[in-house]
Design a protein around this motif. Structure first.
Motif, short mmCIF file in Angstrom:
data_model
loop_
_atom_site.label_atom_id
_atom_site.label_comp_id
_atom_site.label_asym_id
_atom_site.label_seq_id
_atom_site.Cartn_x
_atom_site.Cartn_y
_atom_site.Cartn_z
N TYR A 177 0.80 -1.48 0.09
CA TYR A 177 0.14 -0.04 -0.10
C TYR A 177 0.53 1.53 -0.01
N ALA A 178 1.80 0.81 0.57
CA ALA A 178 2.96 2.56 0.62
C ALA A 178 3.26 2.90 -0.61
N TRP A 179 3.36 2.08 -1.23
CA TRP A 179 3.79 1.78 -2.76
C TRP A 179 3.07 2.16 -3.48
N PHE A 180 2.00 1.52 -2.94
CA PHE A 180 0.75 2.11 -4.11
C PHE A 180 0.64 3.69 -4.25
N LEU A 181 0.32 4.05 -2.57
CA LEU A 181 0.33 5.47 -2.35
C LEU A 181 1.38 6.39 -3.50
N ALA A 182 2.33 5.64 -2.98
CA ALA A 182 3.27 6.38 -4.04
C ALA A 182 4.23 6.90 -4.77
N SER A 183 2.97 5.82 -5.06
CA SER A 183 3.19 5.69 -7.35
C SER A 183 1.62 6.67 -7.22
N TRP A 184 1.11 7.18 -6.65
CA TRP A 184 0.32 7.89 -7.04
C TRP A 184 0.70 9.11 -6.69
N ALA A 185 1.79 9.57 -6.07
CA ALA A 185 2.47 10.68 -5.15
C ALA A 185 3.09 11.14 -6.48
N ARG A 208 2.00 10.70 -9.59
CA ARG A 208 0.68 12.15 -10.87
C ARG A 208 -0.32 13.08 -9.64
N LEU A 209 -0.62 12.87 -8.83
CA LEU A 209 -1.05 13.58 -7.86
C LEU A 209 -0.38 14.39 -7.06
N SER A 210 -1.14 15.64 -6.55
CA SER A 210 -0.28 16.47 -5.22
C SER A 210 -0.63 14.68 -4.05
N TRP A 211 0.38 15.17 -3.02
CA TRP A 211 0.26 14.92 -1.86
C TRP A 211 -1.16 15.01 -1.57
N LYS A 212 -1.48 15.82 -1.48
CA LYS A 212 -3.05 16.52 -0.88
C LYS A 212 -4.27 15.92 -1.19
N GLU A 213 -3.98 15.95 -2.77
CA GLU A 213 -4.73 15.32 -3.23
C GLU A 213 -5.21 13.49 -3.42
N VAL A 214 -3.42 13.02 -3.01
CA VAL A 214 -3.44 11.84 -2.60
C VAL A 214 -4.36 11.21 -1.74
N ALA A 215 -4.04 11.94 -0.47
CA ALA A 215 -4.72 11.42 0.84
C ALA A 215 -6.39 11.90 0.58
N GLU A 216 -6.66 12.53 -0.38
CA GLU A 216 -8.31 13.28 -0.37
C GLU A 216 -8.46 11.83 -1.10
N VAL A 217 -8.11 11.17 -2.50
CA VAL A 217 -8.79 10.47 -2.80
C VAL A 217 -8.85 9.19 -1.74
N PHE A 218 -7.72 8.17 -1.39
CA PHE A 218 -7.81 7.42 -0.89
C PHE A 218 -7.95 7.30 0.97
N GLN A 219 -8.90 8.50 0.93
CA GLN A 219 -9.31 8.66 2.66
C GLN A 219 -7.39 8.34 3.08
N THR A 220 -6.93 8.77 2.87
CA THR A 220 -5.21 8.64 4.43
C THR A 220 -4.94 10.86 4.33
N GLN A 263 0.79 10.36 6.30
CA GLN A 263 0.51 8.52 5.84
C GLN A 263 0.92 8.78 4.52
N VAL A 264 0.85 9.78 3.46
CA VAL A 264 1.48 9.81 1.69
C VAL A 264 2.87 10.49 1.87
N PHE A 265 3.15 11.25 2.86
CA PHE A 265 4.83 11.29 3.23
C PHE A 265 5.78 10.58 3.65
N GLN A 266 4.70 9.31 4.30
CA GLN A 266 5.36 8.80 5.06
C GLN A 266 5.83 7.51 3.59
N ALA A 267 4.86 7.37 2.74
CA ALA A 267 4.81 6.73 2.14
C ALA A 267 6.15 7.17 0.93
N VAL A 268 5.74 8.08 0.49
CA VAL A 268 6.72 8.47 -0.12
C VAL A 268 8.12 8.09 -0.23
#
Ligand SMILES: [Zn+2]
Length: 417
Positions: free
Chosen positions: A108-116, A118-130, A134-139
């Protein structure tokens, strides 16, 4: 087909099996909880030394967030065993899906990092309800892994650039690899001093530094000094992008001063809203802007004279022979030094002082792609501007490495993204 059949196919962990899959109500939303159990007869692996060790006891169940399915959060639910290790004492076992105390599974961390990417970290957090965190840590994990597995062989050309951040109060030095098959951000250092670039060369190592063939940079003294010392065998090129940026800055200065002068004399404001007309290349202007520009050029203004000098300088880059380019450069500098346009004269003096390094551009021609540093500079600026929450230089560096570093990833059996 059962969820666990899918999981066994996509994400199989040796020595562990999937159990029941249950609904979990989390507030108003539904989530899936996938039970994970040790394979019968298997022993836990000590997280200290990585050896199989006899069991000690089990801890309460923990939830590890996995890749979401159909808009639902998915958790692996597991009660970690503790092992009795003769070397490390009583230790929690190593779990192949998670790292340390993290709540996210590796996948899941790699999954979030890969979306990060394409999208801003804030958007990733919004889209995946996190959370942003968490996005920062994944990246951060992705970057740490990628940096640890970096392959630095075959780097022949580098570009050195700097970016300002925190409203221009602080600088970072960025070093890119600009070889044609491989272009990426190699290294970031705080500030833009001699020490900064020395740190890069220490990290890069003397052997690789001596293998460099081309180095591209701005006319920034600390950089020039360090490059001459650490990689004197490389052809050092002062790149077009930075030189033209100095000329644009000079026009800006002339214009700002002239606007003040005209205002003081009560003249009509011919120069208002002309900044972009003067900074853009003429071929990139719209039809309306072109008309406005030609009107502006009819005035005998210092700004106009500076603009014409800059546009004339563009011809410099078309030369093929260094000898003719040198003639042009000398003639242009002499002309500019007679112009009484102080900011332009400053650039002319700077160009004259670094003539040999500028002419290296022609010696390296065809072997060095010129727009690479400029392209990276734009992307780096975009990353800093999208900087939701990058209050620390560390977070910004992680973001830059992630988006520009072309970092390697582990070989996944299945890509969830
Ligand atoms: Zn151990």
């Amino acid at each position: 087909m059962q969820v666990k059949t899918i999981l066994n196919r996509l994400q199989h962990f040796k020595s562990f099996v999937y159990g029941a899959v249950r609904w979990v109500e989390r507030g108003t939303t539904l989530a899936l909880a996938v039970e994970v159990r040790p394979r019968r007869g298997s022993r836990g692996v000590c997280s200290g030394c990585g050896q199989c060790r006899p069991g000690y006891d089990s801890l309460p169940v923990r939830h590890f967030e996995f890749v979401p399915l159909w808009g639902m959060k998915v958790f692996l639910v597991y009660a970690p065993r503790r092992v009795n290790c003769p070397d490390c004492g009583v230790k929690v076992e190593r779990m192949p899906w998670a790292e340390g105390k993290g709540r996210l599974t590796e996948t899941y961390a790699w999954f979030l990092a890969s979306w990060a990417k394409r999208l801003s970290w804030k958007e990733v957090a919004e889209v995946f309800q996190t959370s942003w965190d968490q996005v920062f840590q994944a990246v951060e994990r992705a970057v740490t892994w990628g940096r640890a597995h970096l392959d630095l062989s075959g780097v022949q050309s580098i570009g050195i650039d700097e970016i300002a951040w925190q409203k221009g109060h602080r600088y970072m030095t960025l070093v890119y690899q600009i070889d044609s098959p491989c272009k990426r951000l190699l290294w970031i250092g705080e500030k833009r001093t001699v020490k900064t670039l020395l740190r890069f060369f220490r990290w890069f190592g003397p052997e690789r530094s001596h293998g460099l063939r081309f180095i591209c940079s701005d006319m920034w003294k600390p950089y020039l000094k360090v490059i001459a010392k650490k990689a004197s065998q490389a052809t050092h090129v002062l790149d077009r992008f930075h030189i033209m940026a100095h000329l644009s800055q000079a026009i800006d200065d002339v214009r700002a001063q002239e606007v003040r002068e005209l205002k003081a004399q009560g003249e009509e404001p011919v120069l208002t809203q002309t900044r972009w007309l003067l900074l853009k290349r003429p071929q990139r202007l719209s039809e309306k802007q072109t008309t406005r520009l030609s009107e502006l050029l009819r005035h005998n203004l210092k700004t106009v004279r500076s603009y014409l000098l800059k546009e004339d300088f563009q011809r410099f880059w078309d030369y093929r022979s260094p000898a003719w380019a040198r003639c042009f450069l000398d003639e242009w500098c002499a002309r500019t030094l007679r112009s009484q346009l102080e900011p332009m004269k400053r650039v002319a003096r700077m160009l004259r002082n670094h003539r040999e390094l500028i002419l290296n551009w022609f010696r390296a021609k065809g072997q060095l792609s010129s727009g690479v540093v400029e392209g990276f500079n734009n992307k780096a600026k975009l990353t800093t501007r999208k900087a939701f929450g990058f209050r620390t230089s560390y977070a910004l560096q992680i973001a830059l490495y992630h988006s520009l570093g072309a970092l390697p990833q582990p070989n996944f059996t299945h890509r969830f993204f």
